[in-house]
Design an enzyme around this catalytic site. Structure first.
Site, short mmCIF file in Angstrom:
data_model
loop_
_atom_site.label_atom_id
_atom_site.label_comp_id
_atom_site.label_asym_id
_atom_site.label_seq_id
_atom_site.Cartn_x
_atom_site.Cartn_y
_atom_site.Cartn_z
N LYS A 20 56.25 6.33 31.93
CA LYS A 20 55.49 7.22 32.90
C LYS A 20 55.85 7.35 34.17
O LYS A 20 56.58 6.26 34.84
CB LYS A 20 54.08 6.82 32.80
N SER B 208 46.41 10.87 31.37
CA SER B 208 47.52 11.37 32.12
C SER B 208 48.85 10.94 31.71
O SER B 208 49.64 11.38 32.29
CB SER B 208 47.11 10.73 33.70
N SER C 172 43.97 7.15 29.64
CA SER C 172 45.05 7.71 29.79
C SER C 172 46.07 7.50 28.70
O SER C 172 47.17 7.93 29.01
CB SER C 172 45.63 7.67 31.23
#
Length: 509
Positions: free
Chosen positions: A91, A158, A182
């Site tokens: 990420k 996210s 997330s």
């Protein structure tokens, strides 16, 4: 500092140049680290062209690392570590030393160092929403990531870039982060497996984040993968690397094989699961209800007991989390963007006609330190109340133990059209309580089986809005996943019980 639009233009040019132009030939059939990295890198580039899931592409660097691993194995006959030669996507908040994207890092995040020491090959970073505090994935720099199953739907957030990439088989294992869902929401919306560990089980030191300094409800890193086995592989490798020697907030706990063998849960025989049909705030859509019924039947067929979970104070837990995060989030975002002039995103909607006030965008200037302390105190008290509530279930399980795990929705809906997600508390409550939770796929939305039901007695206006949002045709073929929730620092047991549930679902098909 250059204006943000100049930075965006430069970044997009660098991104295009980072894709090797000679990738037109098939990879060899031999499984070397170089060939595996090459294969997944090609797939990642295809995935990116389909759903816009990548931010940073450093394949040349990854291939050099893979070659080093192949040479080591050839010379010594030994692998570097438990993740030897495994490509891993990250990420876009995990720092990588000497890489020069929009922001430069002088050293790796601790987790990146550990993954490399274990033999992994980081090769791409994945897209995120601005601020990291949205359950969808869109920002001013890289744009919007879409869902691999239906580009008109969100992949979640996210960690939406990560979930989309893994779902398209562009990465065998990725790392997402989770402060309110997330890892879990994107995993569920894209139909993959994911794990939200407890605070400190996976090191966070050296990574970028929003709301830095807020240490009440912490963000955590967790694995995202298309294989149930990937959860254990990642967690065992990371925690056995003694991350507490590199991150002062990491919990000192190696992988516990007894916990994985469910020694405290009857060794995995005659387990008792509790199903939470809804959270007392929002009633789930028909596909979510059907997935719970499928899972219940599969577990009972496998010889396990299933009871109902009675949620307590879930609305209050969600409100507490928002109060803690919003105590200074508006100021945090304003200060962060002030140096470049980048506008703060207020909606994930595709166009102005769809704009509504989002609960994920801070609506006020914050609260005083004293008021924040009172909210944190309230949360502490609810955590104790929930612990006691869980313990009382021993009287109804028939095993002599409290409920072994909770199975519940990840959200009241499957993947939504862009800009439509207004509720994330099916995941956020477990962050507030610091309970680990794993995501597992169950089914997909079927417009015939999942017809819209007549209106129910609504809890409130938001519940009504969520009900009205459901259209079987719009959600058709979207993945439907559930989450299995355990107790704090019980990651090994959560993974094992998720494997048991996954096997029961496969056997019942």
């Amino acid at each position: 500092m250059p204006h943000w639009t100049t930075l965006v233009a430069e970044k997009k040019q660098r991104q295009l140049k980072s894709i090797p132009q000679e990738w037109l030939k098939l990879a060899s059939a031999e499984w070397t680290a170089v060939d595996v990295t090459t294969a997944f890198s090609k797939r990642a580039i295809v995935a990116h062209q389909l759903v816009n899931c990548l931010t940073e592409i450093f394949i040349d660097r990854a291939l050099a690392r893979a070659a080093e691993l192949d040479n080591h194995l050839k010379k010594t006959g030994k692998v570097v570590g438990p993740l030897h030669g495994l490509p891993i996507s990250l990420k876009d908040q995990l720092c990588i030393k000497d890489w020069k994207p929009l922001w430069y890092a002088e050293k790796n995040a601790v987790l990146v160092d550990i993954l490399i020491e274990c033999g992994a090959v980081p090769f791409v970073r994945t897209n995120i929403p601005q601020t990291l505090m949205w359950p969808e994935t869109f920002n001013n720099i890289f744009g919007r990531t879409t869902n691999p199953n239906n580009v008109s739907l969100t992949p979640g957030g996210s960690s939406g870039g990560e979930s989309a990439l893994v779902a398209l088989k562009g990465s065998p294992l990725g790392v997402g982060s989770d402060i309110g869902g997330s890892v879990r929401l994107p995993s569920a919306f894209c139909g993959i497996y994911g794990l939200r560990p407890s605070y400190g089980r996976v090191p966070y030191c050296g990574a970028r984040n929003s709301l830095e300094g807020q240490d009440s409800i912490l963000s955590v890193f967790g694995p995202m993968t298309s294989s149930i086995g990937g959860l254990k592989v990642f967690m065992k490798a990371v925690v056995n690397s003694k991350p507490w020697l590199k991150d002062p907030l990491a919990v000192r706990k190696k992988w516990d094989e007894d916990e994985y063998d469910l020694v405290d849960h009857g060794s995995g025989k005659d387990l008792c699961f509790a199903i939470m049909w809804d959270d007392g705030v929002i009633v789930p859509h028909p596909p979510i209800r059907r997935s719970l019924e499928i899972t219940k039947a599969a577990l009972q067929k496998a010889g396990h007991k299933v009871v109902e979970w009675k949620p307590i104070k879930h609305r209050l837990l969600g409100d507490v989390a928002q109060d803690i995060w919003n105590a200074a989030s508006a100021e945090d975002y304003m200060i962060t963007t002030s140096s470049t002039g980048e506008p703060i995103i207020a909606t994930m909607a595709l166009d102005d006609a769809d704009i509504v006030i989002s609960p994920f965008c801070p609506q006020n200037g914050g609260i005083t330190a004293y008021k924040l302390w009172q909210v944190q105190k309230l949360r502490q008290n609810i955590r104790k109340e929930y612990l006691d509530h869980w313990n009382t279930t021993a009287s109804e399980t028939g095993t002599g133990r409290p409920v072994d795990a909770i199975i519940c929705p990840v959200a009241p809906f499957a993947a939504l059209p862009h800009g439509k997600n207004r509720y994330a508390d099916y995941t956020t409550v477990w962050n507030s309580l610091d309970y680990p939770a794993a995501i597992f796929p169950v089914t997909t939305v079927d417009s015939t089986l999942d017809r819209k039901e007549p209106p129910h007695s609504f809890y409130d206006d938001i519940d009504k809005e969520v009900y009205e949002l459901y259209d079987p045709e719009k959600f058709k073929n979207a993945p439907v996943c559930l989450q299995l929730v355990g107790r704090t620092l019980e990651e090994e047991a959560v993974i094992k019980m998720t494997e048991i549930v996954d096997a029961a679902l496969a056997a019942a098909k």
